[in-house]
Design an enzyme around this catalytic site. Sequence first.
Site, PDB file in Angstrom:
ATOM      1  N   ARG A 152       0.853  -1.192   0.000  1.00 36.55           N
ATOM      2  CA  ARG A 152       0.000   0.000   0.000  1.00 36.55           C
ATOM      3  C   ARG A 152       0.889   1.241   0.000  1.00 36.55           C
ATOM      4  O   ARG A 152       2.078   1.171   0.266  1.00 36.55           O
ATOM      5  CB  ARG A 152      -0.900   0.010   1.233  1.00 36.55           C
ATOM      6  CG  ARG A 152      -1.928  -1.118   1.280  1.00 36.55           C
ATOM      7  CD  ARG A 152      -2.881  -0.918   2.438  1.00 36.55           C
ATOM      8  NE  ARG A 152      -3.812  -2.019   2.603  1.00 36.55           N
ATOM      9  CZ  ARG A 152      -4.952  -2.146   1.949  1.00 36.55           C
ATOM     10  NH1 ARG A 152      -5.307  -1.222   1.076  1.00 36.55           N
ATOM     11  NH2 ARG A 152      -5.756  -3.171   2.171  1.00 36.55           N
ATOM     12  N   GLY A 179      -7.634   2.983  -4.948  1.00 37.43           N
ATOM     13  CA  GLY A 179      -6.345   3.646  -4.746  1.00 37.43           C
ATOM     14  C   GLY A 179      -5.352   3.273  -5.829  1.00 37.43           C
ATOM     15  O   GLY A 179      -4.628   4.135  -6.363  1.00 37.43           O
ATOM     16  N   THR A 206     -11.474  -5.644  -6.014  1.00 35.32           N
ATOM     17  CA  THR A 206     -12.034  -5.250  -4.734  1.00 35.32           C
ATOM     18  C   THR A 206     -12.952  -6.344  -4.239  1.00 35.32           C
ATOM     19  O   THR A 206     -13.969  -6.637  -4.874  1.00 35.32           O
ATOM     20  CB  THR A 206     -12.800  -3.909  -4.805  1.00 35.32           C
ATOM     21  OG1 THR A 206     -13.614  -3.772  -3.642  1.00 35.32           O
ATOM     22  CG2 THR A 206     -13.676  -3.835  -6.041  1.00 35.32           C
ATOM     23  N   ASP A 208     -14.812  -6.173  -1.873  1.00 35.03           N
ATOM     24  CA  ASP A 208     -16.058  -5.569  -1.395  1.00 35.03           C
ATOM     25  C   ASP A 208     -17.059  -5.287  -2.510  1.00 35.03           C
ATOM     26  O   ASP A 208     -18.192  -4.883  -2.236  1.00 35.03           O
ATOM     27  CB  ASP A 208     -15.763  -4.252  -0.665  1.00 35.03           C
ATOM     28  CG  ASP A 208     -14.993  -4.460   0.622  1.00 35.03           C
ATOM     29  OD1 ASP A 208     -14.959  -5.602   1.109  1.00 35.03           O
ATOM     30  OD2 ASP A 208     -14.430  -3.479   1.141  1.00 35.03           O
TER      31      ASP A 208
END
Length: 436
Positions: A152, A179, A206, A208
Amino acid sequence: MKDDFITPDVFPVKKLGPCNFETPLDSDTCFVPPDAEILLDREFTRLRADYQMNGGKVYAFEKAGPRKRIFHDPAWSKAAILTAGGLCPGLNNVIKGITLTLMKHYGVPVVYGIPYGYAGLNPKLGHRPIVLDPNVVDDIHEQGGTILASSRGSQDTTLMLETLVRMDINMLFCIGGDGTLRAAHDLAVEARKRELNISIIGIPKTIDNDICYMDRTFGFETAVYSTVPVITVAHNEAKGALNGVGLIHVMGRDSGFIAAYASLANTHVNYCLIPEEKFSLEEGENAFLPSLFKRLQARHHAVVIVAEGAGQDLIDGERETDKSGNILHHNIGMFLKDKIREYSKKTGIEAQIKYFDPTYSIRGVPANGTDAVFCFLLAQNAVHAAMMGCTDMVVGHWSDSFTHVPIEMSTKERKKIDTNGLLWRSVRMSTWPEYR
């Protein structure tokens, strides 16, 4: 779904130039016409209204797929792949799909794997690229995680672009969430300023399922499948004790799709708590604790599933951010566990809480069958887009078709559950009744 900033003019993706090369793909390939589009609105009445309002223009995505003519000369091309952000089922499937499509179908001679995400493009950190080929990626789809590793945090855009130029890379595939995609957009913008012919393509990762203008993203289906047996175990544990509560904490930073779909896939769930719908602890229409204990008195067990971003307004304390700038939520699962215990003492009704948090065990599993197929198709369409000179775009999926979506459009905001829509109405019909 259509937002105020959307106009028909934002749908076309950027192109590096005219397609002057014949594709090396077989002549029996199902080629997509250059002007093929997929409509955003699937209801005729809305489509007609948009058409009239926009002077004959409609909201439509460019359809993904192979073209007869391409921009990049495969024999003189070099490609690179990176994975950034958190782990997600299917990462290795996408890496393998991109590598095989580039090398076996287009004849691209060199494909690099960039280690540790964008950090691998910063020469100061000393990470060496990995040379990928069919032998290297042969069985990686059987593994969870990513063979390229991830990280990250942002890196200097100019420095990363200079690395791509030095490595003579003209196609970069960035696998990650919003991101990662924003960083890819910055790279693409800088490359265009310098008039560099580098296709920068995003593949939406993702777990999610929260990237806009995409009806599904890879890893999500596997996450739902993996949550289903946890719900069964939580139900068995809850029923195995007097006033047992099976409390399950799942992924869903800003969107509750995993919790909602898992609740419908395994209808043992009695309470589904998501970020999109606020609830209270003891007072108000959506008071959770009185309803839960009313059910315990009637049925003596309950199963609760909560997304990580739910109920954050109930928890005091400052919010920190991770290296990608995402807000780090407080642990709503542990918070609810403590609050249920406190309410149990307050009411004198003893609740026995069985707590489950399968978050990391789900992130690192291999993709299941249909999710793995989806990963491979995403990878193939990402390569087709790169070869035709697309850039600053992400491969999407809409109306059962793969699409090209400008990165800025996909990252404008997060996709969320419509609490007035069919999905949430269906979840509410199968949960929350105290006596079910």
